[in-house]
Design an enzyme around this catalytic site. Structure first.
Site, short mmCIF file in Angstrom:
data_model
loop_
_atom_site.label_atom_id
_atom_site.label_comp_id
_atom_site.label_asym_id
_atom_site.label_seq_id
_atom_site.Cartn_x
_atom_site.Cartn_y
_atom_site.Cartn_z
N HIS A 22 71.02 52.94 71.35
CA HIS A 22 71.88 53.31 70.23
C HIS A 22 72.82 52.15 69.90
O HIS A 22 73.48 51.62 70.79
CB HIS A 22 72.68 54.56 70.58
CG HIS A 22 73.64 54.97 69.53
ND1 HIS A 22 74.99 54.79 69.67
CD2 HIS A 22 73.45 55.51 68.30
CE1 HIS A 22 75.60 55.22 68.58
NE2 HIS A 22 74.68 55.66 67.74
N ASP A 30 61.68 38.35 56.04
CA ASP A 30 60.61 37.81 55.22
C ASP A 30 60.05 36.58 55.93
O ASP A 30 60.59 36.12 56.94
CB ASP A 30 61.09 37.51 53.80
CG ASP A 30 62.24 36.52 53.75
OD1 ASP A 30 62.27 35.56 54.55
OD2 ASP A 30 63.12 36.68 52.88
N ARG A 110 74.33 34.74 52.68
CA ARG A 110 73.21 34.82 53.61
C ARG A 110 73.58 34.36 55.01
O ARG A 110 73.01 34.82 55.99
CB ARG A 110 72.01 34.04 53.08
CG ARG A 110 72.21 32.55 53.01
CD ARG A 110 71.01 31.88 52.34
NE ARG A 110 71.32 30.53 51.96
CZ ARG A 110 70.97 29.47 52.67
NH1 ARG A 110 70.28 29.60 53.77
NH2 ARG A 110 71.30 28.26 52.27
N TYR A 132 65.26 37.02 49.55
CA TYR A 132 66.28 38.02 49.93
C TYR A 132 65.64 39.33 50.39
O TYR A 132 66.17 40.40 50.19
CB TYR A 132 67.27 38.26 48.77
CG TYR A 132 67.88 36.98 48.28
CD1 TYR A 132 68.87 36.34 49.01
CD2 TYR A 132 67.42 36.38 47.12
CE1 TYR A 132 69.43 35.15 48.59
CE2 TYR A 132 67.97 35.17 46.68
CZ TYR A 132 68.96 34.56 47.42
OH TYR A 132 69.50 33.37 47.00
N GLY A 133 64.48 39.20 51.03
CA GLY A 133 63.75 40.37 51.48
C GLY A 133 64.09 40.83 52.87
O GLY A 133 63.48 41.77 53.38
#
Length: 142
Positions: A22, A30, A110, A132-133
């Site tokens: 947890h 990507d 990023r 930006y995947g």
């Protein structure tokens, strides 16, 4: 091969998912993501797109509902968006398996995402090539 486990999930990824506790985080990146320089534990799934991977993993992986930032992406600059529907593509799969999850958190830089990815339990490099995947998920409990 195991029944009920997608063939898209290789044994090393299944092992990682089982080891995670947890609050641990996993990155589905990507193909352009600097995973090997950022992540201490990297699994490659070249040729598998993130939405398909989510559909395989999420029946096994609960997302944390106790925090607001359990689903994280990078906010693409307005003039550099390749796929404006990317978040909704991810969320349509995510919301199919978990209801009541918080909204997606978008990090403006990023490098903030990279810093968070450095702390992740694992980075899974996919075959997705859309800018930006990258997607970060925090594991929850049942």
């Amino acid at each position: 091969m195991l029944r009920g486990i997608s063939p898209l999930i290789p044994p090393d990824l299944l092992h990682v998912l089982a080891q995670m506790g947890h609050g641990d985080e996993i990155v589905f990146s990507d193909a352009l993501f600097p995973a090997h320089s950022i992540g201490q534990r990297v699994i490659r799934l070249d040729g598998v797109e993130i939405p398909r991977l989510l559909d395989a993993v999420l029946p096994l992986f609960p997302i944390d509902t106790y925090v607001e930032d359990s689903i994280v992406m990078v906010a693409a600059p307005q003039d550099d968006v390749e796929d404006r529907d990317l978040e909704s593509k991810y969320r349509s799969v995510i919301d199919k398996y978990d209801s009541g999850l918080p909204k997606t958190t978008f990090l403006e830089d990023r490098h903030d995402f990279y810093a968070r990815a450095r702390q992740a339990f694992c980075v899974v490099v996919t075959g997705s090539v859309v800018k930006y995947g990258n997607l970060l998920l925090k594991k929850g409990v049942y």
